[in-house]
Scaffold this motif. Sequence first.
Motif, short mmCIF file in Angstrom:
data_model
loop_
_atom_site.label_atom_id
_atom_site.label_comp_id
_atom_site.label_asym_id
_atom_site.label_seq_id
_atom_site.Cartn_x
_atom_site.Cartn_y
_atom_site.Cartn_z
N SER A 33 -5.91 -2.50 12.09
CA SER A 33 -4.88 -1.72 11.93
C SER A 33 -4.89 -3.44 10.90
O SER A 33 -3.58 -3.34 10.00
CB SER A 33 -3.71 -3.09 13.33
OG SER A 33 -2.27 -3.02 12.41
N GLU A 34 -5.45 -4.23 10.43
CA GLU A 34 -5.25 -5.32 9.75
C GLU A 34 -5.61 -4.48 8.30
O GLU A 34 -4.95 -4.72 7.90
CB GLU A 34 -5.79 -6.45 9.84
CG GLU A 34 -5.21 -7.31 10.57
CD GLU A 34 -4.33 -7.53 10.12
OE1 GLU A 34 -4.91 -8.69 9.05
OE2 GLU A 34 -3.82 -8.47 10.79
N LYS A 35 -6.93 -3.59 8.47
CA LYS A 35 -7.27 -2.98 6.85
C LYS A 35 -5.43 -2.28 6.62
O LYS A 35 -6.39 -1.86 5.86
CB LYS A 35 -8.73 -1.98 7.47
CG LYS A 35 -9.41 -1.34 6.12
CD LYS A 35 -10.58 -0.82 6.35
CE LYS A 35 -11.48 -1.48 7.47
NZ LYS A 35 -12.61 -1.00 7.32
N ARG A 36 -5.17 -1.32 7.49
CA ARG A 36 -4.99 -0.18 7.30
C ARG A 36 -3.27 -1.00 6.54
O ARG A 36 -3.15 -0.42 5.38
CB ARG A 36 -3.95 0.39 8.17
CG ARG A 36 -3.30 1.34 8.46
CD ARG A 36 -2.23 2.45 9.16
NE ARG A 36 -1.96 1.48 11.03
CZ ARG A 36 -3.86 1.86 11.66
NH1 ARG A 36 -4.35 1.95 11.26
NH2 ARG A 36 -2.93 0.94 12.72
N TRP A 37 -2.91 -1.64 7.17
CA TRP A 37 -2.12 -3.38 6.12
C TRP A 37 -2.51 -3.75 5.01
O TRP A 37 -1.41 -3.27 3.76
CB TRP A 37 -1.78 -4.27 7.46
CG TRP A 37 -0.01 -3.71 8.43
CD1 TRP A 37 -0.20 -3.74 9.74
CD2 TRP A 37 0.75 -3.49 8.16
NE1 TRP A 37 0.67 -3.09 10.52
CE2 TRP A 37 1.46 -3.04 9.33
CE3 TRP A 37 1.81 -3.69 6.87
CZ2 TRP A 37 2.43 -2.60 9.36
CZ3 TRP A 37 3.59 -2.70 6.93
CH2 TRP A 37 3.50 -2.94 8.32
N SER A 38 -3.32 -4.73 5.20
CA SER A 38 -3.67 -4.49 3.67
C SER A 38 -4.12 -3.45 3.06
O SER A 38 -3.10 -3.53 1.82
CB SER A 38 -5.19 -5.21 3.70
OG SER A 38 -5.22 -6.28 4.59
N ARG A 39 -4.64 -2.41 3.29
CA ARG A 39 -4.02 -1.51 1.84
C ARG A 39 -3.07 -0.60 1.48
O ARG A 39 -2.59 -0.99 0.66
CB ARG A 39 -4.89 0.22 2.65
CG ARG A 39 -5.08 1.15 1.69
CD ARG A 39 -5.22 2.01 2.56
NE ARG A 39 -5.57 2.51 3.55
CZ ARG A 39 -3.94 3.28 4.19
NH1 ARG A 39 -3.20 3.86 3.09
NH2 ARG A 39 -3.80 3.66 5.33
N LEU A 40 -1.73 -1.09 2.16
CA LEU A 40 -0.30 -0.58 2.52
C LEU A 40 0.63 -1.70 1.55
O LEU A 40 0.32 -0.72 0.72
CB LEU A 40 0.47 0.11 3.31
CG LEU A 40 -0.39 0.87 3.85
CD1 LEU A 40 0.55 1.03 5.78
CD2 LEU A 40 0.57 2.39 3.52
N PHE A 41 0.23 -2.47 1.54
CA PHE A 41 -0.10 -3.89 1.31
C PHE A 41 -0.26 -4.12 -0.26
O PHE A 41 0.75 -3.93 -1.51
CB PHE A 41 0.11 -4.89 1.13
CG PHE A 41 0.79 -6.26 0.58
CD1 PHE A 41 2.54 -6.45 1.18
CD2 PHE A 41 0.14 -6.70 0.49
CE1 PHE A 41 2.71 -7.42 0.33
CE2 PHE A 41 0.54 -8.44 0.14
CZ PHE A 41 1.98 -8.65 -0.71
N ALA A 42 -0.95 -3.46 -0.57
CA ALA A 42 -2.47 -3.88 -1.72
C ALA A 42 -1.13 -2.74 -2.95
O ALA A 42 -1.31 -2.36 -3.88
CB ALA A 42 -3.60 -4.20 -1.73
N GLU A 43 -1.57 -0.95 -1.65
CA GLU A 43 -0.79 -0.25 -2.70
C GLU A 43 0.41 -0.21 -2.66
O GLU A 43 1.39 1.24 -4.12
CB GLU A 43 -0.79 1.12 -1.82
CG GLU A 43 -2.17 1.49 -1.38
CD GLU A 43 -2.51 2.73 -0.87
OE1 GLU A 43 -1.51 3.01 -0.43
OE2 GLU A 43 -4.01 3.20 -0.70
#
Length: 72
Positions: A33-43
Amino acid sequence: MTHLLTQAFAEASKLPEADQNMLGRWLLNELASEKRWSRLFAESQDLLAQLADEAVAEFEEGRTELLEPEKL
């Protein structure tokens, strides 16, 4: 691995197998979940910058109003 994480895993290893599996599943889900949020935020940086520019423009044009929390 840090001392604290080593200590946490040592304590977790004392749990029954079912509890260890549940804890492991929870931890893996949290990490994903943390990895997914980090990716979405970066994008979303371009979109966030655009929204911020729009908010500033609306403020400068006088199209905003003060938030009064006690009236919510």
